[in-house]
Design an enzyme around this catalytic site. Structure first.
Site, mmCIF file in Angstrom:
data_model
loop_
_atom_site.group_PDB
_atom_site.id
_atom_site.type_symbol
_atom_site.label_atom_id
_atom_site.label_comp_id
_atom_site.label_asym_id
_atom_site.label_seq_id
_atom_site.Cartn_x
_atom_site.Cartn_y
_atom_site.Cartn_z
ATOM 1 N N LYS A 211 76.961 31.828 19.628
ATOM 2 C CA LYS A 211 76.224 30.743 18.963
ATOM 3 C C LYS A 211 75.410 31.280 17.782
ATOM 4 C CE LYS A 211 74.095 27.081 17.933
ATOM 5 N NZ LYS A 211 74.672 25.832 17.498
ATOM 6 N N CYS A 265 68.624 24.857 12.563
ATOM 7 C CA CYS A 265 69.445 25.863 13.236
ATOM 8 C C CYS A 265 69.744 27.059 12.348
ATOM 9 C CB CYS A 265 70.759 25.219 13.675
ATOM 10 S SG CYS A 265 70.459 23.705 14.580
#
Ligand code: SAJ
Length: 419
Positions: A211, A265
């Site tokens: 991720k 993010c």
């Protein structure tokens, strides 16, 4: 054993869509959030966040009785934790919400349950979560303690693009990082309830790093484009033409420069890698620094353009109007949080002695951070009356502006719209 009741901890941008999608498959879903207002809103069949198509799916699920929100965890067969993982000072990851979520579900865990961490997290977080759970429930066996645990644990990162969540949630492949092969198998079983993409199984640490890697990859590539934009400005080269030409090479695919990198993010996750390996993550750190420095560079370009405008027109700065086009963190959304365009508009508004206007077709009210020094105006008004234009977000509406309408001699275009 099939999963009849699924609990989602954290009903934000990831948790709520995930809850709604499980409920749309006929599962009983209990959503848990510490925000009582969000819980009330969801229980009315409404949503507290903005995401296309989510309102309809939530409304239908609540109306059928398949989705219910609460502030206190209840028993379920699977628990998905989707809480924020911000960073503290010095870009150190902050797992306080994960810890609180784990401790809140611990009392209701029972033999056979599955616990999944979805929040973007530094490597080792899933093992850490398993330790917190084990400390709270010494009567249960966890994967770090036994090959035949009572509780299965996995890390399965979300990878959906804001604005396309309801499509990507179902279609994207899913990385499944179990603490053991049995944990991965159990987690894959859960996601297959709604997933059209593939479940690709690995271990928890690799899934955590995966991720972080995806978002760092994008950050590094955007930094490359942003660095090129600085070099091209200095060399008198049009960076947009340059990138389009270079991308004609079959193995080159450069991303687009802009006013910086925003969102919740890409500008955050690379720091999780840097925090754990500060000596080794040199390129990843530099990319963050390059992208974070871009708003200030844009302000410098605006200062140069205004200085030229003063000389050419003989006016005072206080008589000149600067119009900023776009405030959102990326095109065609209304999300202004962590937006570099907002940052640039603020820098300009606080520095400029004349009027600062902002044009943002996706909002109706000027954000409070800008209210004191800037005014929200319509696109036409800015095009007709402003002296200096600053393009910050390439919304469709701005790309559709007829070139003949843009008559200003002083333009700072961070997105190549008015090249
Ligand atoms: N940006 C550029 N140039 C580009 C592309 C993007 O300057 O060529 C800027 C955007 O304007 C924006 C920022 O980067 O300010 C981030 O936008 P984005 O569209 O790249 O990504 P996000 O933050 O909306 O979503 C990302 C996605 N990650 C990847 O594409 C690798 C998404 O799949 C993740 O699920 C999401 O982060 C997340 O939640 O981690």
């Amino acid at each position: 054993m099939s999963f009849e009741t699924i609990s989602i901890i954290g009903l934000g941008y990831i948790g709520l869509p995930t809850a709604a999608v499980f409920a749309s498959k006929g599962k009983k879903v209990v959503g848990v959030d510490i925000n009582a207002r969000a819980v009330e809103t969801i229980n009315r069949g409404e949503i507290h966040i903005i995401e296309p198509d989510l309102d309809r799916v939530v409304h239908d699920a609540v109306a059928r009785g398949d989705l219910r929100a609460t502030t206190k965890p209840e028993a379920a067969e699977a628990f998905l934790i989707a809480v924020p993982t911000p960073f503290r000072d010095e870009h150190q990851p902050d797992l306080r919400f994960v810890k609180a979520a784990a401790e809140s579900i611990a009392p209701v865990l029972k033999k056979g349950d599955l616990v999944i961490l979805e929040s973007t997290s530094p490597v080792g977080s899933t093992e850490q979560m398993a330790e917190w759970l084990a400390a709270a429930r010494p009567d249960l066996r966890f994967p770090q303690q036994s090959e035949a645990p009572d509780i299965f644990i996995a890390y399965c990162p979300e990878r959906v693009l804001p604005g396309q969540v309801m499509v990507e949630l179902i279609n994207n492949d899913r990385v499944i990082g179990g603490m053991s092969a049995a944990c991965s198998a159990r987690a894959s079983e859960l996601y297959r309830i709604f997933l059209k993409g593939e479940c690709v199984e690995t271990n928890a640490r690799t899934a955590e790093m995966c991720k972080l890697t995806e978002n760092s990859f994008r950050d590094v590539n955007i930094a490359f484009a942003n660095e090129l934009s600085l070099i091209c400005a200095d060399q008198g080269i049009n960076v947009w033409e340059l990138i389009a030409l270079a991308n004609r090479h079959p193995r080159v695919n450069i991303l687009q420069p802009g006013p910086g990198v925003g969102g919740h993010c890409i500008a955050v996750d690379p720091w999780f890698i840097v925090a754990q390996n500060p000596e080794l993550a040199r390129l990843i750190r530099t990319a963050r620094e390059v992208n974070d420095a871009k708003p200030q560079w844009v302000l410098d370009q605006v200062k140069k353009a205004l200085a030229d405008c003063l000389v050419q027109t003989g006016k005072r700065a206080s008589e000149l109007t600067i119009a900023c086009f776009g405030l959102a963190f990326k095109p065609n959304i209304d999300d202004l949080r962590e937006s570099p365009a907002m940052g640039v508009a603020q820098l300009i508004a606080e520095w400029h002695s004349g009027a600062t206007w902002v044009v943002e077709p996706n909002i109706t009210q000027i954000p409070s951070a800008l209210a004191e020094h800037a005014t929200l105006v319509a696109c036409e008004e800015a095009l007709n009356q402003a002296d200096l234009l600053v393009m910050l977000v390439d919304h469709h509406a701005f790309r559709a502006i007829d070139a003949a309408q843009v008559t200003q001699s002083w333009i700072v275009d961070t997105k190549g719209v008015w090249r």
